[in-house]
Each structure stands twice: as structure tokens, then as C-alpha cells.
Design a protein around this motif. Sequence first.
Motif, mmCIF file in Angstrom:
data_model
loop_
_atom_site.group_PDB
_atom_site.id
_atom_site.type_symbol
_atom_site.label_atom_id
_atom_site.label_comp_id
_atom_site.label_asym_id
_atom_site.label_seq_id
_atom_site.Cartn_x
_atom_site.Cartn_y
_atom_site.Cartn_z
ATOM 1 N N GLY A 20 0.726 -1.207 -0.022
ATOM 2 C CA GLY A 20 0.110 -0.126 -0.019
ATOM 3 C C GLY A 20 0.828 1.403 0.086
ATOM 4 O O GLY A 20 0.511 2.123 -0.758
ATOM 5 N N LEU A 21 1.986 1.431 0.905
ATOM 6 C CA LEU A 21 2.684 2.642 1.036
ATOM 7 C C LEU A 21 3.466 2.530 -0.342
ATOM 8 O O LEU A 21 3.591 3.814 -1.025
ATOM 9 C CB LEU A 21 3.738 2.220 1.955
ATOM 10 C CG LEU A 21 3.275 2.572 3.331
ATOM 11 C CD1 LEU A 21 4.545 1.891 4.245
ATOM 12 C CD2 LEU A 21 3.167 3.930 3.555
ATOM 13 N N HIS A 47 -2.553 0.958 14.034
ATOM 14 C CA HIS A 47 -1.924 2.381 14.385
ATOM 15 C C HIS A 47 -0.498 2.504 14.177
ATOM 16 O O HIS A 47 0.043 3.736 14.215
ATOM 17 C CB HIS A 47 -2.074 2.708 16.109
ATOM 18 C CG HIS A 47 -3.615 2.789 16.324
ATOM 19 N ND1 HIS A 47 -4.082 3.968 16.281
ATOM 20 C CD2 HIS A 47 -4.517 1.764 16.943
ATOM 21 C CE1 HIS A 47 -5.284 3.885 16.831
ATOM 22 N NE2 HIS A 47 -5.467 2.558 17.194
ATOM 23 N N ARG A 48 0.047 1.650 13.262
ATOM 24 C CA ARG A 48 1.348 1.623 12.755
ATOM 25 C C ARG A 48 1.360 1.228 11.093
ATOM 26 O O ARG A 48 0.457 0.535 10.612
ATOM 27 C CB ARG A 48 2.314 0.821 13.556
ATOM 28 C CG ARG A 48 2.092 -0.313 13.256
ATOM 29 C CD ARG A 48 3.259 -1.221 14.104
ATOM 30 N NE ARG A 48 4.294 -1.213 13.112
ATOM 31 C CZ ARG A 48 4.785 -2.150 12.111
ATOM 32 N NH1 ARG A 48 3.831 -2.862 11.666
ATOM 33 N NH2 ARG A 48 5.676 -1.883 11.409
ATOM 34 N N LEU A 49 2.116 1.726 10.281
ATOM 35 C CA LEU A 49 2.456 1.304 9.000
ATOM 36 C C LEU A 49 3.358 0.255 8.766
ATOM 37 O O LEU A 49 4.346 0.255 9.979
ATOM 38 C CB LEU A 49 2.642 2.514 8.059
ATOM 39 C CG LEU A 49 1.585 3.822 8.136
ATOM 40 C CD1 LEU A 49 2.175 4.910 7.080
ATOM 41 C CD2 LEU A 49 0.332 3.084 7.634
ATOM 42 N N GLU A 233 12.639 -1.518 8.588
ATOM 43 C CA GLU A 233 11.699 -0.319 8.773
ATOM 44 C C GLU A 233 12.125 1.179 8.207
ATOM 45 O O GLU A 233 11.057 2.250 8.202
ATOM 46 C CB GLU A 233 11.107 -0.207 10.213
ATOM 47 C CG GLU A 233 9.834 0.303 10.340
ATOM 48 C CD GLU A 233 9.222 -0.107 11.934
ATOM 49 O OE1 GLU A 233 7.922 -0.295 12.085
ATOM 50 O OE2 GLU A 233 10.226 -0.562 12.741
ATOM 51 N N SER A 234 13.305 1.311 7.947
ATOM 52 C CA SER A 234 13.896 2.466 7.220
ATOM 53 C C SER A 234 13.041 2.560 6.073
ATOM 54 O O SER A 234 12.748 3.969 5.605
ATOM 55 C CB SER A 234 15.372 2.339 7.189
ATOM 56 O OG SER A 234 16.143 2.197 8.396
ATOM 57 N N LEU A 235 12.698 1.750 5.297
ATOM 58 C CA LEU A 235 11.934 1.686 4.132
ATOM 59 C C LEU A 235 10.653 2.205 4.344
ATOM 60 O O LEU A 235 9.964 3.184 3.551
ATOM 61 C CB LEU A 235 12.163 0.533 3.370
ATOM 62 C CG LEU A 235 11.390 0.653 1.890
ATOM 63 C CD1 LEU A 235 12.043 1.781 1.043
ATOM 64 C CD2 LEU A 235 11.243 -0.799 1.260
ATOM 65 N N LEU A 239 9.067 5.959 3.094
ATOM 66 C CA LEU A 239 7.991 6.194 2.097
ATOM 67 C C LEU A 239 6.735 6.958 2.745
ATOM 68 O O LEU A 239 6.116 7.594 2.261
ATOM 69 C CB LEU A 239 7.275 4.689 2.114
ATOM 70 C CG LEU A 239 7.876 3.873 0.990
ATOM 71 C CD1 LEU A 239 7.631 2.469 1.017
ATOM 72 C CD2 LEU A 239 8.068 4.451 -0.495
ATOM 73 N N GLU A 240 6.555 6.743 4.143
ATOM 74 C CA GLU A 240 5.667 7.632 4.796
ATOM 75 C C GLU A 240 6.051 9.078 4.805
ATOM 76 O O GLU A 240 5.135 9.994 4.470
ATOM 77 C CB GLU A 240 5.663 7.178 6.165
ATOM 78 C CG GLU A 240 4.437 7.997 7.082
ATOM 79 C CD GLU A 240 4.243 7.499 8.467
ATOM 80 O OE1 GLU A 240 3.273 8.112 9.154
ATOM 81 O OE2 GLU A 240 5.128 6.746 8.945
#
Length: 473
Positions: A20-21, A47-49, A233-235, A239-240
Motif C-alpha cells: 500500500g505504501l 496504528h502503525r504502517l 523499517e527505514s524503508l 515512504l511515509e
Amino acid sequence: MIDVTEQKRRVAVIGGGITGLTAAFYLQQQAKNQKLPLEIVLIEASHRLGGKIQTLRKDNFIIERGPDSFLDQEQVIEELAKQLGLEDQLISDVPGKTYVAVNKQLSPIPEGSILGIPTKMISFAKSDIISWSGKVRATCDLLLPPSNVKDQSLGGFLRKRFGEEVVENLIEPVVSGTYSGDIDQLSLHETLPNLAEACLKYRSVIRGIQKGNFHLKEGTLKSTFKTFEHGLESLIYALEKSLEMAILYKGVRVKKISKMQDKVLLLLNNQNSIPVDGVIVATPHQAASKLFEHEELLNGLLDIPANTIATVSMIFSQNAIKKKFDGNGFVVSRNSDYSITACSLIHKKWPHAIPKEYVVLKSYIGRSGDESIVELSDNEIEKVVLQDLHSTLKINEKPITTIVSRFKKAMPQYTIGHRKRVDQAKKALHAAYPTVRLAGNSYEGISLTDCIISGKKAATEVLTSIFQTELYL
């Protein structure tokens, strides 16, 4: 109800995992490049991506709860990293041997093996994993005629080519570690189609691999795995952060998708509704099938099974491993009396992520058809895994910390008929909702790279359907 402006078209992305991101990112990129009047709404129920990508950073440890690396043969993630300014953070793993546990013995997988398939016959002949009769049977692949090209089980195809012993003790542990599934249920043509192509072209899988004229989608044992210096999670964070054109909703769930004149209406669990022009559904297929006003629309997707797994990361003191072991990890044969299916020595593969005075072992549990272990408490899981690590690596001490991460029904299984089920679902969805697309690891590939490709493709198709013009990303 949230109003839609007259000037802009609005696309909603449902699901804030990597698919989705990525879809939202490429929607935004295309809108900028083509000067399209577009508004993007990203809706995530939690509540998190990031979905299954979860990086734990604490006290100089970098521990991945879910996937910890990726193969990027087509440089899909590398290109995305460049666009996000992360290319200097990409790092490769430290290469090392992979072992297989058969009964009570840990043995190195023969050099040159690709997904457990032997290609260097001298190395294979010297291996103590397979009996001599099993080795002779495996070489029959060089003599047998090409196998039937019709879709069949991956296990059935492999047994015809290499025999029972090589499949059970060598190929199956590696392949199951990649797909988290039962090879006798997985589809050959949906998981490893290049094996069938090699067999047809060269009359032998081994010979086809040796010729090197094709690559396996999920890579080889010698493929370079990569990650980001500060974790996968850096990616997600990058993205966010990049989505300046998008409106993000976290902790909000889409309950129903229906039609409203020339729009698509999303009903949310907070009693709001959002009219949009297009939708990318990037949720797991089980959730996607329940979203639409006519619930039977995607009923076929419910026939796609999904396995439950868990990862168990344990931190030990530096000298905890008493067995002499020069590998980076091991996979486990079904013939072995172990609950874990694989174990990775994170401190050896990714030394940057672990302080020098510690070792970290990441074990995997949950086999297809036997997933009850994942339902145990954290303490019970720790005991089971410790017992296996004592038997395999002679670890006698308790871990300093144990991190158990469960992923329920998270690994879609591409069984025989998978392509037909997906094609029928997409065809029915397109007929009912021309500007809605499905994306994610349930459909055309389970890897991180596949998810990114899926999100990018869905973004292109939705924009093309809305603006009635051919677009390319």
C-alpha cells in the motif's frame, strides 16, 4: 461525509503495508510527473504502517520481527531506495554456509545447490546428507524425459525428477523455508515456473540451472541478501515521510466498499464515508474478499489458503553456542524431530546489527498443517525453541531476552489453480468496479520485491482507468 473537490480526482489506498505504501508513493510520483489533479488517501486499520515489516531498535540491537532481508535481482528495491534517498544505507549480508538438520545431524548443504537442487555433482557426491542410492536417484534428472508441462504440485514434480530422499532431506527444507508451505500443495507453475521451463528446454532441471540461462525467482543459496543499515523499517519511514500529497488515516478501518453514482464509496468504522474515484485494495486477500457491498464478488479468494508462522529472536551471551558451527544458519527437514523450521545466526549474517559481546538466533516456527505451536504462550514457545537449540547448537543457557512475533494467516499459499482463482476474482472486480484494483502478496508473488512491483502496477492501472490515458511509471 468528506467532500471531493471539483478539480481533483481522489484515489484511496486501503492497507499501509509495503504494498500500500508503495502504491501511494507511485500514485504521487505519477501525479507529479504528469501534473495530474490527484488526491491520495491512505487508510490503515492498525496504528502503525509497515505490516509485517517491524524493526526493533534498542541498546544498539537491530532486530527484525518479520522479514530481515530481501533479494533484489531486478533492482526494484534499489531503484526505490534511490528515489527515497536511501541508497547509501543498503548493505549486504556476510556470506556463509547454510546447513540442514536431518534427524539429529547438522550437515552443510552441498556447494552449488540452488534451492536445495544439486548442480555441482562432486560436492553433492561428497555430502553425507543423502545415501548413495539417493544420490544415484537424483542424477536420474539428467536422464529422464521432460515432465508434463501441466500445472502440478511442486512436490510431485521434484520427486519425479530427484526422488524421495533428496526432496525430503535437501530440497523441501530449503523451499519450505522460502514459501512457508507444503510443497505437495504448492503449484509448480505459480511458485517456481522456471524449473518447469528448464526441464522443457534442457530435458533436465540440473542441466538448465548449470547453463545459467534463467534465474530462479527467489534466488539461490549464494544470492546476496540485502537490508538497510538501520533495519527494513527505514524503508517504511522513508515512504511515509515522502507522501506529502497523501492524507493518512491510521487506526481506521474500511468496513464496506459500494457504488455511489459515478464514485466508489468507502464506509469507515468511525461512521465517516469517503467518496473516491479509484481504489487500490492492498490488504490480505481474506480481508479484501469481505469489503465489497456484494460479498460474493470475491468469494473465490477465500480458497487461497494462508499459513500462520512466528519468529522467535533470542539474545544470548557471546559464548552461548557450544557446538562448533561455521554456518550462518540452518533449515530443518520434516524428518527431524524439531519444532523449529529454520534458524538464522543474525550476529554472523548482519554483524552491524548486534553488539559484539552477544549472539542473536532467530528461529522460525509454524509448519503448514501443524501451526498449533504458534498459539502457545511466549514462555511455552521459548521452552520449545530452547530445547531445539540445545539439541542442534548445544546452547545450555537461558536467553537474556526473547522476542516472539506471531503472523497469523500471513503467508498466502499458491496452490494448484491459484492463477485461475486470482484471474477470475480480478475479472469480476473489474466488471463491477472498473477503477478498483487488488495488490499484495496474495496474488502474483510473496517477496518484498513482488509486493513493490504489485503496488506500482496497481497505481499505474488505477490512474489509467481514471484519467483515460496511457501512463507509465
